[in-house]
Design an enzyme around this catalytic site. Structure first.
Site, mmCIF file in Angstrom:
data_model
loop_
_atom_site.group_PDB
_atom_site.id
_atom_site.type_symbol
_atom_site.label_atom_id
_atom_site.label_comp_id
_atom_site.label_asym_id
_atom_site.label_seq_id
_atom_site.Cartn_x
_atom_site.Cartn_y
_atom_site.Cartn_z
ATOM 1 N N ASP A 246 5.453 -10.856 -9.263
ATOM 2 C CA ASP A 246 4.850 -9.658 -9.859
ATOM 3 C C ASP A 246 5.908 -8.619 -10.226
ATOM 4 O O ASP A 246 5.580 -7.445 -10.444
ATOM 5 C CB ASP A 246 3.857 -9.022 -8.880
ATOM 6 C CG ASP A 246 2.445 -9.567 -9.052
ATOM 7 O OD1 ASP A 246 2.253 -10.453 -9.913
ATOM 8 O OD2 ASP A 246 1.532 -9.120 -8.327
ATOM 9 N N ASP B 164 6.142 -14.494 2.879
ATOM 10 C CA ASP B 164 6.623 -13.338 2.123
ATOM 11 C C ASP B 164 8.068 -13.582 1.707
ATOM 12 O O ASP B 164 8.743 -14.477 2.233
ATOM 13 C CB ASP B 164 6.516 -12.079 2.971
ATOM 14 C CG ASP B 164 5.083 -11.535 3.019
ATOM 15 O OD1 ASP B 164 4.241 -12.040 2.264
ATOM 16 O OD2 ASP B 164 4.819 -10.620 3.820
ATOM 17 N N ASP C 170 -4.868 -9.768 4.420
ATOM 18 C CA ASP C 170 -4.721 -10.862 5.379
ATOM 19 C C ASP C 170 -5.721 -10.741 6.529
ATOM 20 O O ASP C 170 -6.373 -11.711 6.914
ATOM 21 C CB ASP C 170 -3.290 -10.906 5.923
ATOM 22 C CG ASP C 170 -2.721 -9.527 6.238
ATOM 23 O OD1 ASP C 170 -3.515 -8.560 6.340
ATOM 24 O OD2 ASP C 170 -1.486 -9.409 6.377
ATOM 25 N N ASP D 28 10.915 -12.367 2.276
ATOM 26 C CA ASP D 28 12.049 -12.314 3.209
ATOM 27 C C ASP D 28 11.911 -13.329 4.339
ATOM 28 O O ASP D 28 12.719 -13.309 5.274
ATOM 29 C CB ASP D 28 12.190 -10.908 3.793
ATOM 30 C CG ASP D 28 10.935 -10.445 4.521
ATOM 31 O OD1 ASP D 28 9.839 -10.641 3.966
ATOM 32 O OD2 ASP D 28 11.033 -9.900 5.635
#
Length: 522
Positions: A125, A184, A278, A186
């Site tokens: 994105d 994610d 989530d 990282d």
């Protein structure tokens, strides 16, 4: 002389107004607030002790993941070949992740799983064209090595992360997948991640989610990251373990987990109505009767926010979202008929009310507002068990999750009280659905950027705008606590001034921006 007389007269008037308002207004109000705060403290204390008892029993019984649910390694089959392995989708949502995109993509592409039974989906994105191009080139580089990797973009950021994940599930190739693992930008899973999680889903059809633990690669970067490690270790070692072992429910952490796609779809898929998509999905799936399992001995490396600005934004999202979700789902949970009464009580009272609302509010309101204010009103007394004993026990129970940081527990208390200001504000924003209720700011990840920038600018003086580091809310609370400390030391009988001075210093340090690391921008 006239000016001096005027000052004395003004002081006398202020004193008179104080005496007239204190007895009929302030004293009764403060007494009510003390009772409310003590009640919340007891609720939090009982919750912490309950979880500690559960953990002790789990340790004594030696309950390993493989003993709680059936787990069998996937065996190679000569006749079936790779089709013996289920199709797995890996989703990596990202937004302008210049510093870490290579780490997450590389780790996902390095997962041990048959190449024709895994699809890696990078959901980009990014609004920065240069970063977008770099991510796309990285995907092409791995594709040239034979990795089944898809680079997906969209023309808007509607729904933020939830919107990206939802769009990702719409692609035709996803239909052939049985499970989806989410990481994610990282997060760096070990190569055996799928081999250790997928068998739980294959052998236990009632399980919808398998969640792994987070391992922090930069916990030693600064004192702030050490404080975060203490809080998050408690969350994973205690809260997630207790939820998994007792009610087969806990909040999905949004990453480092594997979902059964059929369960995800049955629950209604991803929704962007709150900033905790989530947790929203986890609660809805649980209400459908699905079970969750937490694998505490499986760790996935990731990065903690090391700048105060990034951490504040993250904590706003993590505090506002659950409160807002609680408001939207409380009635739905109560009316649900698929889960037991005890599970509904656990979700509403323990999971949401005590941990996501009471814990934030009592920390700030009691220890940073009500307790300090009692130094001006000797008629209102806080019992020693409420002011000292209960918070001390709660603190020790929280700190045992990170034994290596026990010597930092005093700093952790002061830091948590500072952060409770933002968490309390965010909690009320979520409950009242006020202005910033749906604010989503992606947590900044630095990767090796800090080391690179620090090294490159070691010989230069960094010019920092003071306005960038000043935080007026923290400074205001710090000034009030300092004033309370001075009054208590001079006229009070409570002997709270040592705590008040230390806490005010902590607020001043945060208020002037001397928390976490600072990344030079020029």
């Amino acid at each position: 002389m006239e000016s001096q007389d005027g000052t004395i007269a003004l002081t006398g008037q202020i004193g008179l107004i104080w005496k007239q308002t204190k007895a009929p207004l302030l004293v009764p109000f403060l007494k009510v607030m003390v009772v409310v705060c003590l009640a919340m403290s007891i609720m939090l204390f009982v919750e912490r002790v309950y979880m500690a008892i559960v953990i002790v029993f789990l340790k004594l019984l030696g309950r390993k993941p493989e003993k709680m649910y059936k787990w069998e390694a996937i065996k190679d089959d000569v006749e079936l070949g790779n089709s013996a392995y289920p199709m797995v989708l890996i989703q990596i949502p990202m937004y302008n992740e210049k510093e870490v995109y290579q780490l997450s993509i590389g780790a996902a592409c390095g997962l041990s799983w048959p190449a024709d039974r895994i699809i890696i989906q990078v959901l980009d994105d990014s609004t920065d064209r240069a970063i977008k191009s770099m991510v796309e080139q990285e995907c092409k580089r791995w594709a040239s090595k034979g990795i089944n990797i898809k680079y997906e973009i969209r023309d808007n950021r509607n729904g933020y992360k939830a919107g990206a994940l939802k769009e990702g599930m719409k692609h035709s190739y996803v239909k052939q997948c049985d499970y989806v693992a989410i990481f994610d930008a990282d997060f760096q899973p070990e190569p055996d991640f799928l081999y250790r999680t997928i068998p739980f889903l294959i052998n236990n059809p009632e399980i919808a989610l398998v969640q792994a633990r987070w391992k922090f690669v930069n916990s030693d970067e600064c004192l702030m990251t050490r404080m975060q490690e203490m809080s998050l270790d408690y969350h994973f070692i205690v809260e997630q373990e207790v939820g998994s072992s007792t009610y087969a429910f806990f909040g999905f952490n949004g990453t480092a987990g594997v979902w059964r796609i059929s369960a995800l779809n049955e629950a209604g898929g991803w929704k962007d109505r709150t900033t905790v998509e989530d947790m929203d999905l986890a609660v809805r799936a649980s209400l459908k009767g699905w079970k969750f399992f937490y694998v505490g001995n499986l760790k996935v490396k990731n990065e903690l926010p090391s700048t105060f600005k990034a951490y504040r934004y993250q904590q706003h999202r993590w505090s506002c979202g659950p409160a807002n979700l609680f408001k939207k789902m409380a009635i739905e949970i109560i009316r649900n008929r698929k889960v037991s009464l005890w599970k509904k009580f656990y979700v509403i009272y323990s999971f949401f009310f005590v941990r996501k609302i009471v814990a934030h509010i009592v920390t700030f309101v009691f220890y940073c507002v009500v307790l300090p204010t009692t130094v001006f009103v000797p008629e209102v007394q806080v019992p020693k068990w409420g002011a000292v004993y209960i918070p001390s026990i709660i603190t020790l129970l929280n700190a045992v999750g990170t034994p290596r940081s026990l010597h930092l527990v005093m700093f952790w208390i002061l830091f948590e009280n500072v952060m409770s200001l933002h968490r309390t504000k965010a909690t009320f924003i979520g409950l009242l659905e006020a202005g910033r209720v749906n604010e989503w700011v992606v947590t900044e990840k630095l990767g090796d950027a800090l080391k690179a920038k620090s090294g490159a600018k070691a010989s230069k003086r960094t010019h920092i705008r003071m306005g960038e580091r000043l935080h007026l809310l923290e400074l205001g609370v710090g000034a009030y606590l300092f004033f309370c400390g001075c009054y208590d030391m001079g006229f009070g009988k409570n002997r709270y001034f040592i705590f008040l001075f230390l806490q005010s210093i902590a607020f001043f340090i945060a208020g002037f921006g001397y928390v976490g690391t600072f990344v030079p921008t020029s």
